[in-house]
Design a protein around this motif. Structure first.
Motif, mmCIF file in Angstrom:
data_model
loop_
_atom_site.group_PDB
_atom_site.id
_atom_site.type_symbol
_atom_site.label_atom_id
_atom_site.label_comp_id
_atom_site.label_asym_id
_atom_site.label_seq_id
_atom_site.Cartn_x
_atom_site.Cartn_y
_atom_site.Cartn_z
ATOM 1 N N ARG A 1 8.029 13.764 -3.458
ATOM 2 C CA ARG A 1 9.310 13.476 -2.801
ATOM 3 C C ARG A 1 10.401 14.436 -3.268
ATOM 4 N N ARG B 1 -6.278 -1.571 -3.460
ATOM 5 C CA ARG B 1 -5.889 -0.980 -4.744
ATOM 6 C C ARG B 1 -5.972 0.553 -4.684
ATOM 7 N N SER C 1 3.846 15.519 -14.257
ATOM 8 C CA SER C 1 3.235 14.196 -14.447
ATOM 9 C C SER C 1 2.676 14.047 -15.859
ATOM 10 N N TYR D 1 -5.795 2.448 -2.027
ATOM 11 C CA TYR D 1 -4.741 2.915 -1.127
ATOM 12 C C TYR D 1 -3.396 2.959 -1.853
ATOM 13 N N LYS D 2 -3.088 1.925 -2.611
ATOM 14 C CA LYS D 2 -1.810 1.876 -3.322
ATOM 15 C C LYS D 2 -1.734 2.924 -4.426
ATOM 16 N N ASN D 3 -2.876 3.288 -5.016
ATOM 17 C CA ASN D 3 -2.890 4.310 -6.067
ATOM 18 C C ASN D 3 -2.513 5.682 -5.528
ATOM 19 N N GLN D 4 -2.647 5.923 -4.253
ATOM 20 C CA GLN D 4 -2.276 7.206 -3.671
ATOM 21 C C GLN D 4 -0.775 7.446 -3.773
ATOM 22 N N GLN D 5 -0.007 6.376 -3.791
ATOM 23 C CA GLN D 5 1.445 6.517 -3.809
ATOM 24 C C GLN D 5 1.952 7.178 -5.079
ATOM 25 N N ALA D 6 1.213 7.057 -6.182
ATOM 26 C CA ALA D 6 1.649 7.693 -7.425
ATOM 27 C C ALA D 6 1.758 9.203 -7.234
ATOM 28 N N CYS D 7 0.793 9.788 -6.560
ATOM 29 C CA CYS D 7 0.821 11.229 -6.294
ATOM 30 C C CYS D 7 1.873 11.556 -5.242
ATOM 31 N N GLU D 8 1.921 10.757 -4.193
ATOM 32 C CA GLU D 8 2.866 11.028 -3.110
ATOM 33 C C GLU D 8 4.312 10.940 -3.579
ATOM 34 N N ARG D 9 4.611 10.034 -4.517
ATOM 35 C CA ARG D 9 5.975 9.931 -5.048
ATOM 36 C C ARG D 9 6.380 11.226 -5.733
#
Length: 134
Positions: free
Chosen positions: A23, A10, A58, A12-20
């Motif tokens: 982009r 969970r 954000s 690890y997957k939450n990091q994608q919100a920032c990484e997106r």
């Protein structure tokens, strides 16, 4: 502290919100390739500015989505379908063609269309004031 496998996944997957959010750097409209920095200090400064911009973006998107959720309303997305999870990027693109003109000391709006009038009530009071709605 011992983390379970589910907790680790969970997090690890939450990091994608920032990484997106980052982009946008790859987007050709961002013109990141045209920025040349010669010193490490300048690179750090631009990275800080970009991080602050992403934070403001954000927060604005979160505020918009919360306003839509509270009002139990939707806005049309790029395909015209109703959504409560619209992106702030799309909303900002909707306002690209709006112009403010000052004539004889009085501000006038040019080209505020129905879609923009539909969106504005869900934006902050400062946005509504900018577009002369309050």
């Amino acid at each position: 502290m011992q983390w379970s496998h589910d907790d680790i996944l969970r997090e690890y997957k939450n990091q994608q919100a920032c990484e997106r959010g980052f982009r946008l750097i790859k987007d050709p409209l961002f013109f990141a390739a045209s920025v040349f920095l010669k010193t490490p200090r300048r690179i750090v400064a631009v990275a800080m500015i970009m991080a602050l911009c992403l934070m403001v973006y954000s927060l604005g998107q979160r505020q918009l989505r919360q306003a839509l959720e509270q009002a139990q309303e939707t806005l049309p997305n790029q395909k015209g379908k109703p959504t409560q999870t619209t992106t702030l990027r799309w909303i900002l693109q909707c306002f690209q063609a709006v112009h403010l003109v000052r004539l004889d000391g009085v501000m006038h709006l040019i080209k505020l269309n129905d879609r923009q009038r539909l969106i504005l009530p869900f934006l902050s009071g400062a946005c509504q004031k900018y577009y002369l709605l309050c």
